[in-house]
Design a protein around this motif. Structure first.
Motif, PDB file in Angstrom:
ATOM      1  N   PHE A  65       0.761  -1.205  -0.023  1.00 40.93           N
ATOM      2  CA  PHE A  65       0.137  -0.254  -0.058  1.00 40.93           C
ATOM      3  C   PHE A  65       0.906   1.420  -0.096  1.00 40.93           C
ATOM      4  N   SER A  66       0.294   2.417  -0.462  1.00 42.66           N
ATOM      5  CA  SER A  66       1.128   3.572  -0.641  1.00 42.66           C
ATOM      6  C   SER A  66       1.342   4.076   0.878  1.00 42.66           C
ATOM      7  N   ARG A  67       0.546   4.003   1.619  1.00 46.64           N
ATOM      8  CA  ARG A  67       0.775   4.461   3.034  1.00 46.64           C
ATOM      9  C   ARG A  67       0.866   3.121   4.117  1.00 46.64           C
ATOM     10  N   TYR A  68       1.983   2.451   3.950  1.00 47.32           N
ATOM     11  CA  TYR A  68       2.344   1.248   4.754  1.00 47.32           C
ATOM     12  C   TYR A  68       2.653   1.389   6.052  1.00 47.32           C
ATOM     13  N   ALA A  69       2.236   0.468   6.810  1.00 41.82           N
ATOM     14  CA  ALA A  69       2.495   0.380   8.319  1.00 41.82           C
ATOM     15  C   ALA A  69       3.733  -0.664   8.741  1.00 41.82           C
ATOM     16  N   VAL A  70       4.656  -0.055   9.342  1.00 43.05           N
ATOM     17  CA  VAL A  70       5.567  -0.784   9.873  1.00 43.05           C
ATOM     18  C   VAL A  70       5.930  -0.447  11.480  1.00 43.05           C
ATOM     19  N   SER A  71       5.420  -1.031  12.358  1.00 51.34           N
ATOM     20  CA  SER A  71       5.647  -0.677  13.663  1.00 51.34           C
ATOM     21  C   SER A  71       5.580  -1.899  14.381  1.00 51.34           C
ATOM     22  N   ASP A  72       6.187  -1.615  15.778  1.00 53.81           N
ATOM     23  CA  ASP A  72       5.943  -2.615  16.878  1.00 53.81           C
ATOM     24  C   ASP A  72       4.669  -2.709  17.471  1.00 53.81           C
ATOM     25  N   ASP A  73       3.947  -1.821  17.188  1.00 53.98           N
ATOM     26  CA  ASP A  73       2.848  -1.853  17.848  1.00 53.98           C
ATOM     27  C   ASP A  73       1.504  -2.391  17.223  1.00 53.98           C
ATOM     28  N   GLU A  74       1.680  -3.867  17.086  1.00 51.19           N
ATOM     29  CA  GLU A  74       0.732  -4.543  16.461  1.00 51.19           C
ATOM     30  C   GLU A  74      -0.665  -4.617  16.516  1.00 51.19           C
ATOM     31  N   ALA A  75      -1.214  -4.312  17.803  1.00 46.55           N
ATOM     32  CA  ALA A  75      -2.477  -4.108  18.149  1.00 46.55           C
ATOM     33  C   ALA A  75      -3.034  -2.801  17.387  1.00 46.55           C
ATOM     34  N   LYS A  76      -2.365  -1.742  17.236  1.00 49.11           N
ATOM     35  CA  LYS A  76      -2.860  -0.567  16.784  1.00 49.11           C
ATOM     36  C   LYS A  76      -2.822  -0.662  15.526  1.00 49.11           C
ATOM     37  N   PHE A  77      -1.899  -1.495  14.736  1.00 51.30           N
ATOM     38  CA  PHE A  77      -1.993  -1.738  13.366  1.00 51.30           C
ATOM     39  C   PHE A  77      -2.991  -2.543  12.840  1.00 51.30           C
ATOM     40  N   ASN A  78      -3.496  -3.626  13.794  1.00 51.00           N
ATOM     41  CA  ASN A  78      -4.628  -4.137  13.426  1.00 51.00           C
ATOM     42  C   ASN A  78      -5.935  -3.439  13.433  1.00 51.00           C
TER      43      ASN A  78
END
Length: 142
Positions: free
Chosen positions: A115-128
């Protein structure tokens, strides 16, 4: 009086071709590098593609591990690769595992690379939460 000593500027460095697969120039296209823990490292540009690897342009100040995951924006593929050489912004990588469609990977962080605005973070819950809200990750890079 002339001497036969060659100065540093007189020495011609010869590049030894070590590729196992013929290369082909590619139209510049975007990509992303992640580490083996699926953490985003940097955007990159693919410029020189072969069956066994690819030449990339990356920011000079980015420190990269020896092994990386390469996402190709055009082909929507992901590959496990080893960095073979680096010269400033240019790096050469060899595929350890050839590119495969990103849809084959279950890790949401890896799928988010498409995706153009991809997510990469250790905060898996927020990502979900962000992903489930509209199906498109909206998180910024941590």
């Amino acid at each position: 009086m002339a001497t036969n000593q060659a100065g540093p500027m007189d020495i011609k460095h010869r590049f030894k071709e070590e590729r196992h697969h013929p290369r082909r120039r590619a139209r510049l296209r975007g990509g992303k590098l992640a580490d083996l823990k699926d953490k985003f490292l940097t955007d990159c540009t693919l410029f020189d593609v072969s069956e066994g690897g690819v030449g990339l342009l990356v920011p000079e100040d980015v420190i990269l591990p020896l092994e990386v995951l390469l996402y190709d924006d055009r082909d929507k593929t992901l590959a496990l690769a080893r960095i073979c050489w680096r010269n400033g912004k240019q790096i050469g990588i060899a595929y350890e595992v050839p590119p495969a469609s990103v849809t084959l990977f279950k890790a949401q962080k890896l799928q988010a690379l498409q995706f153009s605005r991809y997510a990469v973070s250790d905060d898996e819950a927020k990502f979900n939460e962000d992903t489930q809200a509209d199906g498109n990750p909206q998180k910024t890079i941590a």
